[in-house]
Design a protein around this motif. Structure first.
Motif, PDB file in Angstrom:
ATOM      1  N   TRP A 270       7.147 -34.224  95.229  1.00 24.39           N
ATOM      2  CA  TRP A 270       6.396 -33.802  94.043  1.00 24.39           C
ATOM      3  C   TRP A 270       6.378 -32.277  93.888  1.00 24.39           C
ATOM      4  O   TRP A 270       6.184 -31.776  92.779  1.00 24.39           O
ATOM      5  CB  TRP A 270       4.969 -34.361  94.077  1.00 24.39           C
ATOM      6  CG  TRP A 270       4.955 -35.825  93.734  1.00 24.39           C
ATOM      7  CD1 TRP A 270       5.440 -36.837  94.519  1.00 24.39           C
ATOM      8  CD2 TRP A 270       4.483 -36.441  92.538  1.00 24.39           C
ATOM      9  NE1 TRP A 270       5.297 -38.046  93.884  1.00 24.39           N
ATOM     10  CE2 TRP A 270       4.697 -37.831  92.664  1.00 24.39           C
ATOM     11  CE3 TRP A 270       3.894 -35.963  91.371  1.00 24.39           C
ATOM     12  CZ2 TRP A 270       4.351 -38.733  91.668  1.00 24.39           C
ATOM     13  CZ3 TRP A 270       3.537 -36.874  90.376  1.00 24.39           C
ATOM     14  CH2 TRP A 270       3.771 -38.249  90.530  1.00 24.39           C
ATOM     15  N   THR A 333      -9.298 -40.118  87.639  1.00 25.43           N
ATOM     16  CA  THR A 333      -8.159 -41.001  87.901  1.00 25.43           C
ATOM     17  C   THR A 333      -8.316 -41.822  89.177  1.00 25.43           C
ATOM     18  O   THR A 333      -7.549 -42.757  89.401  1.00 25.43           O
ATOM     19  CB  THR A 333      -6.852 -40.183  87.982  1.00 25.43           C
ATOM     20  OG1 THR A 333      -7.069 -39.055  88.830  1.00 25.43           O
ATOM     21  CG2 THR A 333      -6.379 -39.722  86.619  1.00 25.43           C
ATOM     22  N   LEU A 337      -6.367 -45.357  89.337  1.00 23.03           N
ATOM     23  CA  LEU A 337      -5.193 -45.434  90.223  1.00 23.03           C
ATOM     24  C   LEU A 337      -5.355 -46.548  91.244  1.00 23.03           C
ATOM     25  O   LEU A 337      -4.401 -47.280  91.552  1.00 23.03           O
ATOM     26  CB  LEU A 337      -5.012 -44.115  90.991  1.00 23.03           C
ATOM     27  CG  LEU A 337      -4.500 -42.908  90.210  1.00 23.03           C
ATOM     28  CD1 LEU A 337      -4.718 -41.634  91.028  1.00 23.03           C
ATOM     29  CD2 LEU A 337      -3.020 -43.067  89.844  1.00 23.03           C
ATOM     30  N   ASP A 340      -5.010 -49.952  89.668  1.00 23.12           N
ATOM     31  CA  ASP A 340      -3.578 -50.200  89.448  1.00 23.12           C
ATOM     32  C   ASP A 340      -2.925 -50.728  90.728  1.00 23.12           C
ATOM     33  O   ASP A 340      -2.133 -51.673  90.698  1.00 23.12           O
ATOM     34  CB  ASP A 340      -2.911 -48.890  88.997  1.00 23.12           C
ATOM     35  CG  ASP A 340      -1.405 -49.020  88.846  1.00 23.12           C
ATOM     36  OD1 ASP A 340      -0.961 -49.760  87.953  1.00 23.12           O
ATOM     37  OD2 ASP A 340      -0.668 -48.390  89.642  1.00 23.12           O
ATOM     38  N   THR A 390      -3.067 -45.402  79.977  1.00 20.90           N
ATOM     39  CA  THR A 390      -2.075 -44.342  80.150  1.00 20.90           C
ATOM     40  C   THR A 390      -2.823 -43.030  80.368  1.00 20.90           C
ATOM     41  O   THR A 390      -3.781 -42.725  79.666  1.00 20.90           O
ATOM     42  CB  THR A 390      -1.166 -44.239  78.903  1.00 20.90           C
ATOM     43  OG1 THR A 390      -0.526 -45.509  78.717  1.00 20.90           O
ATOM     44  CG2 THR A 390      -0.089 -43.173  79.092  1.00 20.90           C
ATOM     45  N   TYR A 405      -0.788 -37.073  87.291  1.00 23.69           N
ATOM     46  CA  TYR A 405      -0.374 -38.425  86.892  1.00 23.69           C
ATOM     47  C   TYR A 405      -0.140 -38.568  85.394  1.00 23.69           C
ATOM     48  O   TYR A 405       0.051 -39.689  84.910  1.00 23.69           O
ATOM     49  CB  TYR A 405      -1.440 -39.436  87.337  1.00 23.69           C
ATOM     50  CG  TYR A 405      -1.818 -39.288  88.793  1.00 23.69           C
ATOM     51  CD1 TYR A 405      -0.967 -39.736  89.811  1.00 23.69           C
ATOM     52  CD2 TYR A 405      -3.012 -38.677  89.168  1.00 23.69           C
ATOM     53  CE1 TYR A 405      -1.301 -39.578  91.143  1.00 23.69           C
ATOM     54  CE2 TYR A 405      -3.355 -38.513  90.508  1.00 23.69           C
ATOM     55  CZ  TYR A 405      -2.498 -38.957  91.493  1.00 23.69           C
ATOM     56  OH  TYR A 405      -2.822 -38.799  92.810  1.00 23.69           O
ATOM     57  N   THR A 406      -0.177 -37.459  84.624  1.00 17.65           N
ATOM     58  CA  THR A 406      -0.005 -37.634  83.168  1.00 17.65           C
ATOM     59  C   THR A 406       1.345 -38.298  82.887  1.00 17.65           C
ATOM     60  O   THR A 406       2.346 -38.034  83.560  1.00 17.65           O
ATOM     61  CB  THR A 406      -0.070 -36.288  82.395  1.00 17.65           C
ATOM     62  OG1 THR A 406       0.655 -35.317  83.126  1.00 17.65           O
ATOM     63  CG2 THR A 406      -1.489 -35.820  82.176  1.00 17.65           C
ATOM     64  N   GLY A 407       1.290 -39.185  81.900  1.00 15.27           N
ATOM     65  CA  GLY A 407       2.498 -39.933  81.536  1.00 15.27           C
ATOM     66  C   GLY A 407       2.558 -41.292  82.211  1.00 15.27           C
ATOM     67  O   GLY A 407       3.304 -42.165  81.766  1.00 15.27           O
ATOM     68  N   GLN A 408       1.771 -41.481  83.276  1.00 14.22           N
ATOM     69  CA  GLN A 408       1.813 -42.777  83.963  1.00 14.22           C
ATOM     70  C   GLN A 408       0.934 -43.788  83.238  1.00 14.22           C
ATOM     71  O   GLN A 408      -0.169 -43.458  82.798  1.00 14.22           O
ATOM     72  CB  GLN A 408       1.325 -42.650  85.408  1.00 14.22           C
ATOM     73  CG  GLN A 408       2.308 -41.933  86.303  1.00 14.22           C
ATOM     74  CD  GLN A 408       1.965 -42.130  87.777  1.00 14.22           C
ATOM     75  OE1 GLN A 408       1.361 -43.126  88.185  1.00 14.22           O
ATOM     76  NE2 GLN A 408       2.341 -41.162  88.587  1.00 14.22           N
ATOM     77  N   THR A 409       1.423 -45.013  83.156  1.00 16.89           N
ATOM     78  CA  THR A 409       0.608 -46.097  82.608  1.00 16.89           C
ATOM     79  C   THR A 409       0.158 -46.984  83.767  1.00 16.89           C
ATOM     80  O   THR A 409       0.981 -47.473  84.538  1.00 16.89           O
ATOM     81  CB  THR A 409       1.402 -46.902  81.564  1.00 16.89           C
ATOM     82  OG1 THR A 409       1.694 -46.019  80.468  1.00 16.89           O
ATOM     83  CG2 THR A 409       0.592 -48.082  81.035  1.00 16.89           C
ATOM     84  N   LEU A 410      -1.161 -47.111  83.880  1.00 18.17           N
ATOM     85  CA  LEU A 410      -1.755 -47.813  85.017  1.00 18.17           C
ATOM     86  C   LEU A 410      -2.227 -49.201  84.575  1.00 18.17           C
ATOM     87  O   LEU A 410      -2.770 -49.353  83.476  1.00 18.17           O
ATOM     88  CB  LEU A 410      -2.935 -47.003  85.561  1.00 18.17           C
ATOM     89  CG  LEU A 410      -2.616 -45.550  85.928  1.00 18.17           C
ATOM     90  CD1 LEU A 410      -3.890 -44.779  86.267  1.00 18.17           C
ATOM     91  CD2 LEU A 410      -1.634 -45.496  87.108  1.00 18.17           C
TER      92      LEU A 410
END
Ligand code: DOR
Length: 447
Positions: A270, A333, A337, A340, A390, A405-410
């Motif tokens: 990362w 988050t 998270l 998820d 998201t 985590y932006t852009g991740q869909t949980l």
């Protein structure tokens, strides 16, 4: 005619560490007043939780909200708002503000600042320092604090207890469990000289290496054996500490520990993609270390989840390493998270509730929280497993305005949140006024 409930949560599956059950929840005067088949009872309002899981609100016992002194990064209103939107109903805030929370006056100031502005429940740690070590036994018993935080390694702010003599004095002053940031300051200092001539955040886990964490945790365990003081080791980040923790627990020492989602989910790759946004203390490390932490998590070595929510602005993070500050946001988050991961089959809702609500409550002796149980505070989270969340900058409430985590869909969504009986998030949207209140404690020394 039975008494009218203020709120009924009906049709959901309630979760405890022991299992799941189909129970309606009747709320009156901020408390859980009844559990059972209640759908036909009179009520002022109703949450239909059919097809959803109802969890006790998450208790995040490690956040940094920056007020007073660094409100451009976060304040108590914005930080607790982020917590609420993520299903965290109680936070414990860390003392590395400006001024640091090292005196009764500084604690009283934070409690005044939180009054009427907090969207979730709260308490504030007192920070240990060489100057206040003799006062800690008194300070830890003040209303509004869960106890005393120790930084063995320096991070954001000036709080530090780096040598064994001061650490011993701190541990001997008071009885309640101390959360500890465990990195060995002398080694951290020494390794600063190893910075390359072309610095990059990928050097962070090399400079603050596994040995820095191991050494510090080894010293700390030795002092726990000597003093008998319970300690709670925060954000475990290294494989090297795992056998020490296992052994200490087997020996019956009063040691508990925390794992963050970021140490379970992120690794050093990362640094290549998001650079200093992945920089925190103790660091995100190699994929091998991440695997070792996940294995220890599966083997139940860790007692609680914490976010170590530590917001810094984008401008601050854009500074060249190592001027870029350490820390990442996480209070909004953490639960999404983990939900998820549960819905993906990595672990169970029961374990989530144990490590996210029940254990934090029992570790710090929080009165009336952490379980969906008659007489307990009505701090509740309704999770819809059929929806998704998201992570977008628009959804995030923290002043810092970013997340790794932006852009991740949980998978799953924190759909509704109830704080002390007040329905504060409805269908994913915030409603009403801030209803958080100061946490009470009934911690008792183990017999
Ligand atoms: O990375 C970190 N940032 N670790 C800490 O322990 C403190 C935190 C902060 O306050 O920025």
């Amino acid at each position: 005619m039975p008494d009218v409930f203020d709120l009924l949560v009906i049709g959901g599956t309630t979760v405890s560490s022991q299992g799941q059950s189909q129970l309606d929840i009747g709320v009156r005067d901020g408390k859980i007043a009844a559990l059972g088949k209640l759908a036909s009872q009179p009520t002022h309002s109703t949450i239909d939780a059919s097809g959803c899981f109802v969890l006790p609100g998450m208790i995040d016992t490690q956040v940094h909200f920056r007020e007073p002194g660094l409100e451009h990064k976060e304040d108590l209103e914005s930080g607790t708002r982020a917590a609420l939107m993520g299903g965290v109903t109680t936070i414990f805030e860390m003392p590395n503000t400006n001024p640091p929370t090292t005196t009764a006056e500084a604690l009283a100031q934070k409690l005044r600042l939180a009054e009427g502005r907090a969207w979730c429940n709260y308490a504030f740690f007192v920070g240990a320092s060489p100057e206040n070590s003799h006062l800690l036994a008194t300070l830890e018993n003040l209303a509004g604090t869960p106890g005393v935080k120790i930084f063995m390694g320096s991070s954001t702010g000036s709080l530090l207890v780096e040598d064994d003599e001061t650490l011993r004095a701190v541990l001997r002053s008071g009885k309640r469990p101390c959360p500890v940031h465990s990195e060995d300051e002398p080694r951290l200092r020494e390794r600063k000289a190893l910075l390359s001539s072309n610095p990059h955040p990928r050097e962070h886990p090399f400079l603050r290496d596994e040995e820095s964490a191991r050494l510090s945790t080894e010293r700390l365990i030795r002092l726990v054996r000597e003093t008998g003081r319970p300690v709670h080791i925060l954000h475990i980040s290294s494989a090297a500490e795992l056998p020490l923790l296992r052994q200490a627990k087997e020996e019956g020492l009063p040691i508990t520990c925390e794992i963050t989602p970021q140490h379970l989910l992120l690794d050093s790759s990362w640094y290549e993609t998001i650079g200093a946004y992945a920089q925190m203390n103790p660091p995100i490390r190699s994929s091998e270390v991440r695997s070792a932490l996940n294995e220890a998590f599966q083997n139940d070595l860790f007692d609680v989840f914490g976010s170590d929510h530590a917001p810094h602005t984008k401008e601050e993070k854009a500074k060249p390493y190592p001027q870029s500050p350490s820390g990442m946001p996480g209070v909004q988050t953490i639960l999404p998270l983990l939900i998820d991961q549960v819905l993906g089959g990595s672990f169970t809702f029961e374990k989530l509730v144990r490590m996210g609500s029940e254990n934090p409550a029992s570790l710090y002796g929080i009165a009336g929280k952490g379980q969906v149980k008659e007489g307990f505070d009505a701090d509740l989270v309704v999770v819809d497993p059929g929806q998704a969340q998201t992570v977008t900058e628009e959804w995030l409430e923290s002043k810092c305005g970013w997340s790794p985590y932006t852009g991740q869909t949980l998978r799953g969504k924190v759909r509704d949140v109830v704080i002390g009986g007040h329905w504060s998030v409805q269908g994913g949207a915030r409603i009403g006024e801030p209803k958080g209140s100061c946490v009470s404690f009934d911690w008792k020394e183990p017999a």
